[in-house]
Design a protein around this motif. Structure first.
Motif, PDB file in Angstrom:
ATOM      1  N   GLY A   1       0.928  -1.191   0.240  1.00  0.00           N
ATOM      2  CA  GLY A   1      -0.013   0.095  -0.034  1.00  0.00           C
ATOM      3  C   GLY A   1       0.880   1.808  -0.051  1.00  0.00           C
ATOM      4  O   GLY A   1       2.516   1.105   0.013  1.00  0.00           O
ATOM      5  N   GLY A   2       0.420   2.618  -0.106  1.00  0.00           N
ATOM      6  CA  GLY A   2       0.617   3.666  -0.058  1.00  0.00           C
ATOM      7  C   GLY A   2       1.567   4.215  -1.735  1.00  0.00           C
ATOM      8  O   GLY A   2       0.932   3.456  -2.321  1.00  0.00           O
ATOM      9  N   LYS A   3       1.457   5.240  -1.728  1.00  0.00           N
ATOM     10  CA  LYS A   3       1.220   6.209  -2.939  1.00  0.00           C
ATOM     11  C   LYS A   3       2.358   6.377  -3.363  1.00  0.00           C
ATOM     12  O   LYS A   3       2.677   6.643  -4.377  1.00  0.00           O
ATOM     13  CB  LYS A   3       0.580   7.785  -2.302  1.00  0.00           C
ATOM     14  N   ARG A   4       3.698   5.563  -2.734  1.00  0.00           N
ATOM     15  CA  ARG A   4       5.089   5.786  -3.121  1.00  0.00           C
ATOM     16  C   ARG A   4       5.791   6.785  -3.429  1.00  0.00           C
ATOM     17  O   ARG A   4       6.791   7.268  -4.807  1.00  0.00           O
ATOM     18  CB  ARG A   4       5.166   4.466  -4.433  1.00  0.00           C
ATOM     19  N   LEU A   5       5.092   8.328  -3.147  1.00  0.00           N
ATOM     20  CA  LEU A   5       5.868   9.014  -3.729  1.00  0.00           C
ATOM     21  C   LEU A   5       7.263   9.714  -3.871  1.00  0.00           C
ATOM     22  O   LEU A   5       8.104   9.829  -4.368  1.00  0.00           O
ATOM     23  CB  LEU A   5       5.034  10.419  -2.743  1.00  0.00           C
ATOM     24  N   ARG A   6       8.138   9.251  -2.376  1.00  0.00           N
ATOM     25  CA  ARG A   6       9.466   8.972  -2.568  1.00  0.00           C
ATOM     26  C   ARG A   6       9.473   8.456  -3.330  1.00  0.00           C
ATOM     27  O   ARG A   6      11.372   8.792  -3.815  1.00  0.00           O
ATOM     28  CB  ARG A   6       9.572   8.767  -1.348  1.00  0.00           C
ATOM     29  N   ALA A   7       9.505   6.733  -3.158  1.00  0.00           N
ATOM     30  CA  ALA A   7      10.262   6.711  -4.638  1.00  0.00           C
ATOM     31  C   ALA A   7      10.229   7.073  -6.359  1.00  0.00           C
ATOM     32  O   ALA A   7      11.467   7.070  -6.864  1.00  0.00           O
ATOM     33  CB  ALA A   7      10.121   5.271  -5.166  1.00  0.00           C
ATOM     34  N   LEU A   8       9.091   7.466  -6.398  1.00  0.00           N
ATOM     35  CA  LEU A   8       8.759   8.513  -7.856  1.00  0.00           C
ATOM     36  C   LEU A   8       9.520   9.523  -7.527  1.00  0.00           C
ATOM     37  O   LEU A   8      10.460   9.238  -9.198  1.00  0.00           O
ATOM     38  CB  LEU A   8       7.044   8.415  -7.999  1.00  0.00           C
ATOM     39  N   LEU A   9       9.482  10.099  -6.782  1.00  0.00           N
ATOM     40  CA  LEU A   9      10.236  11.338  -7.311  1.00  0.00           C
ATOM     41  C   LEU A   9      11.933  11.325  -7.252  1.00  0.00           C
ATOM     42  O   LEU A   9      12.079  11.391  -8.207  1.00  0.00           O
ATOM     43  CB  LEU A   9      10.548  11.894  -5.640  1.00  0.00           C
TER      44      LEU A   9
END
Length: 408
Positions: A54-62
């Motif tokens: 789960g989670g939006k994975r914003l850190r990884a995507l950035l």
């Protein structure tokens, strides 16, 4: 790059490492499920996989998008290493969330029982439905702490293995470990805030922003930006101040939005109980604004409710504070603050894209990646921009003070 791809690879990496942890003690003559000494380890390992979902994975995507914006050559092996580094960042975030939920006594995370609750057992044991107990016990809290530690350790291993395949691998390793130190520092500062005096709202606001810079911005935006640049071979030292300024604006805006959702959101959509910050008596920027903007009697009642740090505020009290935060103008003040941060962050992102000499395509990727952290502040019609130059300059200095001396 998608969140689904990150999550799939993250689970593969976790599963591989967890299998290695139990492999030495298991075998055809000693199945794991018949070995009582391995039961707790098996539970923690299963929860490690579950907690990571789960989670939006914003850190990884950035991180991945910063690398994509700068990388001019197609290199599948290097791209995989960057994805693995991004997964390491997400695994570390999961470790921080596991510990955070224990500290805060949070019952849910991403719509599921928090890890320490899932690892708890009621006196009679979990019921036949397999549901976690309603309250944590010492076993669950202990195993939850160890689960968080295990995930943090695994994240470092993942990061170092990925870094070995990338330019500036040693610098990537140092940056990843510095991020971990910053997050723990921020967590300590956050716990220290529980004792912060409520008589000086301006000082409380500065302290809350200072804590956000360490606890949230350090691994939500600052580290992904830095790691993405390093993975591409760019000279981070040359752009250190620009990255730091942009990362702080993005990270603070992101946390302010999260704090706002705790007051105005719906727990069916957020996946965690709304009003949790109020229930736990957390000292936030929103609380500081409320104390500054409420009338004297209302502010006195807020200080009374928050005076006992061990007391958990009930539903009626939580709703009263939520209503006051909206009626006194504190919620709108947060929206204006987020708008200011959003405008400045986007200008800083544009300027950094210029200094990095990004291609047209790379520039688009980079700017869109940064905007993901500003969903509320950039929504048309959500609130009006502050037009006063003096107000904008004052807000800028407030946020700069919050981040002063961070991550030097």
């Amino acid at each position: 790059m998608t969140a689904a791809r990150v999550e799939q690879r993250m689970e593969e990496l976790l599963q591989r490492r967890c299998d290695h942890l139990i492999a030495p003690e298991s075998g055809p003559d000693q199945p794991l499920d018949q070995n009582p000494s391995q039961e707790a380890l098996q539970e923690v390992i299963l929860q490690a996989i579950e907690a990571g979902r789960g989670g939006k994975r914003l850190r990884a995507l950035l991180l991945c998008d910063v690398w994509r914006a700068l990388e001019s050559e197609q290199n599948p092996d290097r791209e995989q290493a960057v994805v693995d580094l991004a997964c390491a960042l997400e695994v570390y975030q999961t470790s921080a969330l596991v510990h955070d939920d224990i500290i805060d006594g949070s019952p849910r995370r991403r719509g599921r029982p928090a890890a320490h609750l899932a690892l708890s057992r009621s006196v009679a044991g979990n019921d036949s439905s397999g549901r976690a107990p309603a309250k944590p016990d010492a076993r669950g809290a202990g195993l939850g702490i160890l689960l968080g530690d295990l995930l943090a350790s695994l994240s470092t291993d993942m990061a170092l293995q990925a870094a070995a395949k990338l330019p500036q691998g040693a610098a990537i390793g140092r940056a990843f470990q510095a991020m971990q130190t910053a997050v723990v520092t921020g967590q300590v500062l956050d716990m220290g805030m529980e004792e912060a005096c409520l008589d000086d709202p301006e000082r409380l606001r500065r302290q809350a922003l200072h804590t956000m810079a360490w606890k949230t911005a350090s691994y939500t935006t600052l580290a992904p930006l830095a790691l993405g640049l390093l993975a591409s071979g760019a000279d981070l030292e040359e752009h250190k101040e620009s990255v730091r300024a942009l990362g702080l604006d993005l990270g603070l805006a992101y946390q302010l939005a999260d704090d706002l959702l705790d007051v105005t959101g719906d727990d069916r959509r957020t996946g965690k109980p709304v009003g949790g910050d109020i229930r736990e008596g957390k000292r936030t920027v929103l609380l500081a604004d409320t104390l500054a903007m409420a009338d004297p009697d209302q502010a006195k009642e807020i200080r009374r409710l928050y005076s006992c740090t061990s007391q958990v505020r009930n539903k009626t009290q939580v709703n009263m504070v939520r209503d006051l935060m909206q009626s006194c103008g504190a919620v709108e003040a947060s929206r204006r603050r987020m708008a200011d941060l959003s405008v400045r962050a986007q200008a800083r992102a544009q300027a950094l894209a210029d200094r990095l000499h990004l291609s047209t395509g790379g520039r688009t990727i980079f700017l869109e990646a940064c905007r993901r952290f500003l969903p509320l502040a950039t929504t048309a019609g959500y609130h009006e921009r502050v037009s006063s130059i003096d107000a904008e300059a004052g807000q800028a200095s407030e946020v700069q003070r919050a981040g002063q001396d961070e991550h030097e």
